[in-house]
Design an enzyme around this catalytic site. Structure first.
Site, short mmCIF file in Angstrom:
data_model
loop_
_atom_site.label_atom_id
_atom_site.label_comp_id
_atom_site.label_asym_id
_atom_site.label_seq_id
_atom_site.Cartn_x
_atom_site.Cartn_y
_atom_site.Cartn_z
CE1 TYR A 40 -77.06 43.21 93.10
CE2 TYR A 40 -76.14 44.28 91.17
CZ TYR A 40 -76.05 43.92 92.50
OH TYR A 40 -74.95 44.27 93.23
NE ARG A 50 -67.60 49.37 93.51
CZ ARG A 50 -67.99 50.09 92.47
NH1 ARG A 50 -68.11 51.42 92.59
NH2 ARG A 50 -68.29 49.52 91.32
CG HIS A 53 -72.43 47.84 88.04
ND1 HIS A 53 -73.62 47.18 88.26
CD2 HIS A 53 -71.68 47.65 89.15
CE1 HIS A 53 -73.59 46.62 89.46
NE2 HIS A 53 -72.42 46.89 90.02
NE ARG A 57 -71.45 48.11 94.64
CZ ARG A 57 -71.57 49.11 93.79
NH1 ARG A 57 -72.06 50.27 94.17
NH2 ARG A 57 -71.19 48.97 92.52
CG HIS A 99 -69.79 44.66 98.72
ND1 HIS A 99 -69.35 45.84 98.14
CD2 HIS A 99 -70.07 43.83 97.69
CE1 HIS A 99 -69.35 45.71 96.83
NE2 HIS A 99 -69.79 44.50 96.53
CE LYS A 105 -64.47 47.91 92.15
NZ LYS A 105 -64.69 46.51 91.73
#
Length: 320
Positions: A298, A171, A289, A266, A263, A196
Site C-alpha cells: 500500500y 475480506r 496481515h 478492502r 475485495h 486466514k
C-alpha cells in the site's frame, strides 16, 4: 506410512485438512486441489499406472519439473486463452506452492520424506499493486448497491455488508462468516474477526458501520445468536457470489472498471488510511496481515497516487 495408499485418497484427506484444520480460504483450497489433481493425472501417465504414496516418495526433481513444463506448454496452446508471461509465472508459482504444501502434509501425516518439491525454484513475478476505488466511489458503494436491491430487506443487508467491508477492511469471506453473536462478543465498538489460518483480530467499528449493522439486525429474519449475520433469501449464510453480483451490477451502472469488486473495498480501506497518514503497523493489524511486507504494497500504491497528483498538478510534469 502406508505405502500402498492411493495418492488420490491422500489428496482428498489433504483438502479436508486444509479446510478444517488449517482453515485456508475456499478459493485457495480449490486452486490447490485442482493443481495437485492435474499433477497426479500427469504422474499417472508418466509412471504408467495409479499413483501411490510410495510413488510420490520416489519422484525426482526432474519428474516435478516435467509436470511444470507440461502445464506451461498446455497454457501456451493456441486453443487456450492467451496469457501473459507474468500470468504464466504466477500459475507456475502457485503450482510450486501447491506441491510444497501437499508434500509437507504427506511428511506430517504419512511420514513421507521427499526433498524434491523444496528444491523447485519459484519464478519471479511483477509485484501487483492493489487496485482500490477512489474515495468518492468507495463511499458511494454501499448506498448505490443497496438502492439496486430487489427488496427493502435485501437493501438493508447489502448496505450493512458493503459499509462493513469498506469501514473495516474485512475480506468478503470474513464478513460472511460472521454470526449475530459476533456483534456483541468484542464490545460495543469492536468486532472480533477470524481471518486466514484461524487467526483472530479486533477491528474497531465506525459509527456509520454500527448504524448500518443495527438497521440490518432489526430487519434480520431470524436474529438468533448463532444465526449468520448476513443471510440469503432462504435464511442460510449469504453466498459470496450474491454479493459479488450485486457489486458487479452497480459498477456497470457507474461505469467503473472490472477491478471494482468487494475485495477492492478492502484495498480501498487500507489505501485511504495510508493516504490519511496511518502508519504501516496499524494497517497491518487492522488488515490481519501476517507479514508487514504484504502491507507495504500500500505504500507503493500511495507513491503511485502521489505521482499521479504531481503529474496532473505540476506545470512542468509533461516536459521531457
Amino acid at each position: 506410512m502406508t505405502a500402498s495408499l492411493m495418492a488420490l485418497d491422500a489428496l482428498r484427506d489433504w483438502t479436508e485438512w486444509l479446510t478444517h484444520e488449517k482453515r485456508s480460504s475456499p478459493r485457495t483450497v480449490e486452486a490447490y486441489r485442482h493443481d495437485i489433481l492435474l499433477a497426479l493425472t500427469f504422474f499417472q501417465q508418466h509412471l504408467g499406472g495409479e499413483v501411490t504414496l510410495a510413488d510420490l516418495g520416489k519422484l525426482s526433481l526432474a519428474d516435478l519439473r516435467a509436470w511444470l513444463a507440461h502445464e506451461t506448454a498446455r497454457s501456451e496452446k493456441p486453443t487456450r486463452r492467451a496469457t501473459s508471461a507474468d500470468s504464466r509465472a504466477r500459475s507456475r508459482a502457485r503450482h510450486v506452492s501447491a506441491l510444497r504444501s501437499f508434500f509437507r502434509y504427506l511428511a506430517l501425516r504419512h511420514d513421507l520424506s521427499n526433498p524434491a518439491p523444496s528444491l523447485l525454484a519459484t519464478p519471479r513475478m511483477k509485484k501487483r499493486l492493489p487496485r482500490p476505488l477512489g474515495q468518492e466511489a468507495a463511499l458511494a458503494a454501499a448506498d448505490g448497491i443497496s438502492d439496486d436491491a430487489e427488496t427493502s430487506q435485501a437493501a438493508l443487508r447489502d448496505r450493512a455488508l458493503f459499509t462493513l467491508l469498506y469501514g473495516t477492511g474485512l475480506r468478503i469471506g470474513e464478513a460472511l462468516s460472521l454470526d449475530i453473536r459476533d456483534l456483541t462478543n468484542a464490545g460495543q465498538n469492536m468486532l472480533r474477526v477470524v481471518g486466514k489460518g484461524g487467526k483472530e483480530r479486533l477491528v474497531p467499528l465506525l459509527p456509520a458501520v454500527i448504524e448500518a449493522l443495527e438497521s440490518w439486525k432489526a430487519a434480520h429474519p431470524s436474529p438468533a445468536p448463532d444465526a449468520p449475520l448476513f443471510c440469503g433469501v432462504r435464511g442460510g449464510r449469504l453466498n459470496p457470489g450474491v454479493a459479488q453480483r450485486a457489486m458487479r451490477n452497480w459498477r456497470k451502472g457507474e461505469g467503473l472498471p472490472d477491478s471494482a469488486t468487494p475485495h477492492a473495498l478492502r484495498h480501498s480501506f487500507a489505501t485511504h488510511l495510508m493516504e490519511g497518514g496511518a502508519d504501516l503497523r496499524t494497517i497491518q493489524e487492522l488488515m490481519g496481515h501476517a507479514s508487514l511486507s504484504t502491507t507495504q504494497a500500500y505504500t507503493l500504491a500511495d507513491e503511485k497516487h502521489l505521482l499521479d497528483v504531481w503529474r496532473k498538478a505540476h506545470p512542468r510534469a509533461d516536459q521531457g
